[in-house]
Design an enzyme around this catalytic site. Structure first.
Site, short mmCIF file in Angstrom:
data_model
loop_
_atom_site.label_atom_id
_atom_site.label_comp_id
_atom_site.label_asym_id
_atom_site.label_seq_id
_atom_site.Cartn_x
_atom_site.Cartn_y
_atom_site.Cartn_z
N ARG A 134 -4.80 -5.94 2.90
CA ARG A 134 -4.02 -4.72 3.17
C ARG A 134 -3.85 -3.97 1.86
NH1 ARG A 134 -0.96 -5.74 -0.44
NH2 ARG A 134 0.35 -4.03 0.27
N GLY A 135 -3.21 -2.80 1.96
CA GLY A 135 -3.15 -1.92 0.79
C GLY A 135 -4.35 -0.98 0.86
N ALA A 136 -4.08 0.32 0.68
CA ALA A 136 -5.13 1.31 0.95
C ALA A 136 -6.46 1.05 0.24
CB ALA A 136 -4.59 2.70 0.64
N ASP A 153 -0.90 5.67 0.79
CA ASP A 153 -1.98 5.37 1.75
C ASP A 153 -2.79 6.61 2.09
OD1 ASP A 153 0.34 3.34 2.22
OD2 ASP A 153 -1.55 2.41 2.85
N ASN A 158 3.32 6.82 2.44
CA ASN A 158 3.37 5.46 1.86
C ASN A 158 4.24 4.61 2.78
OD1 ASN A 158 2.62 3.61 -0.25
ND2 ASN A 158 4.73 3.67 -0.94
#
Ligand code: MRU
Length: 365
Positions: free
Chosen positions: A53-55, A243, A253
């Site tokens: 996860r995390g953009a 994001d 975000n």
């Protein structure tokens, strides 16, 4: 970054067959476990279930998902089917679509027999570029931290962050954390206020874990404490990730970011967003109206995961059984509340003009 003396990235090619290795982020901070992802459907599930996860990491994972798809079948119909499946995994982080567009654009003109090797090469390039982008963001953000440190006579610079925009959310370094790691490594005293980030607690589980593994001073706080510590002068700056950021500088975000931006404005605390260029959506000009906000399972709100004293990972219910809950995963902070966007090309005002000056090639006449 290092974990117990060993250098790690968050994604890699596991073996000569081309399987992909990732860190299973659903088990942190209780267990540091890696997973092998063997096909594009598994990669889509890993993105959807937030194993990764995390953009920026979602983008790199999607790129490797396309490589896995080309390994199994490089035909045109599978190229399109894999891209469609991966694109549907999570809606808000634009890095996903950015990476898929890049892979598809690069692979489609090639004859099928060349696509597998080209896809792995391109995915590796995206991963390496992410590391370089984050290092550059770190250098620009470091100037901001250093300026604050210069006025603090050796006292730590207090930085508040929300969610996890650390190395776990990227291929390495992180975006919001890159200036923090660089400052720490240079001996500039920093202390990070880590917001727990309900409902999935990426702050408590991931940011707290990675900062403490690196030896950065930090304090975990409940999300609702952020405004209070700003009122008492305990925050020198806020740095968060994003994001998706629109062409005019509106920032999507993790849910709760907007409230921190309001509190920061009310207390005169600078509010910075670490913004790698693949996270900018130049096609959108109004974040609140146009950015799709992911709504996840209500179970993430009604339940919480943790570990017992014996280390068993369990999930418990927090709310009355059967209650209605809603789980908005992101919110949008309007550009007017953002002090600056820390990009790999420098720090831009959060405005169309600010972003256009740094990324003129993206401006359509
Ligand atoms: O739902 P998540 O954990 O994928 O959300 C992550 C964030 O909101 C991060 O702040 C954002 O992706 C930036 S990561 C460098």
């Amino acid at each position: 970054m290092r974990v117990d003396g060993r250098q790690w990235r968050t994604i890699w090619v596991e073996n000569e067959a081309g399987d992909v290795g990732v860190i299973d982020q659903t088990l942190l901070p209780h267990r540091f476990t890696c997973r092998v992802v063997g096909d594009a459907a598994e990669m889509a599930a890993a993105i959807r279930d937030m194993v990764v996860r995390g953009a920026p990491l979602i983008g790199a994972s999607a790129a490797y998902g396309m490589a896995l798809a080309m390994r199994s079948n490089p035909a045109d119909d599978n190229l399109d089917a894999a891209a469609t499946m991966l694109a549907a995994a999570r809606p808000t982080a634009v890095n996903l679509r950015w990476a898929l567009d890049r892979l598809v654009g690069h692979l489609r003109p090639l004859p099928a027999h060349l696509r597998r090797a080209a896809a792995y090469k391109h995915a590796a390039a995206i991963a390496d570029e992410d590391v370089a982008i984050n290092q550059a963001i770190g250098c620009h953000g470091l100037d901001l931290v250093r300026k604050v440190a210069d006025g603090k006579a050796g006292k730590p610079v207090n930085i508040l962050t929300h969610c996890n925009a650390g190395w776990l959310a990227t291929v390495d370094w992180g975006t919001a954390t890159a200036p923090i790691y660089m400052a720490h490594d240079m001996g500039i005293p920093v202390h990070v206020w880590v917001e727990e980030t309900r409902p999935r607690n990426q702050g408590a589980a991931l940011t707290a874990w990675e900062l403490s593994k690196h030896g950065v001073a930090m304090s975990l706080i409940a999300d609702n404490a952020g405004g209070h510590i700003m009122q008492h002068g305990e925050v020198d700056m806020v740095i968060v990730g994003t994001d998706r950021t629109t062409a005019n500088g509106d920032v999507a975000n993790k849910i709760g970011t907007y409230l921190k931006a309001l509190a920061a404005r009310d207390n005169g605390v600078p509010f910075y967003v670490a913004l790698p260029s693949p996270t900018i959506d130049f096609s959108l000009h109004d974040g609140i109206a146009d950015i799709p906000i992911e709504e996840r399972s209500p179970r993430e709100v009604t339940h919480i995961q943790g570990a017992t004293e014996s280390g068993t990972i369990v999930e418990v219910n927090l709310a009355p059984v059967g209650i209605t809950a809603r789980n908005y995963a992101f919110d949008v902070t309007p550009a007017r509340l953002v002090t600056g966007l820390i990009t790999e090309r420098g720090i831009a005002p959060a405005s169309s003009e600010g972003l256009a000056a740094l990324f003129p090639e993206q401006v359509t006449p």
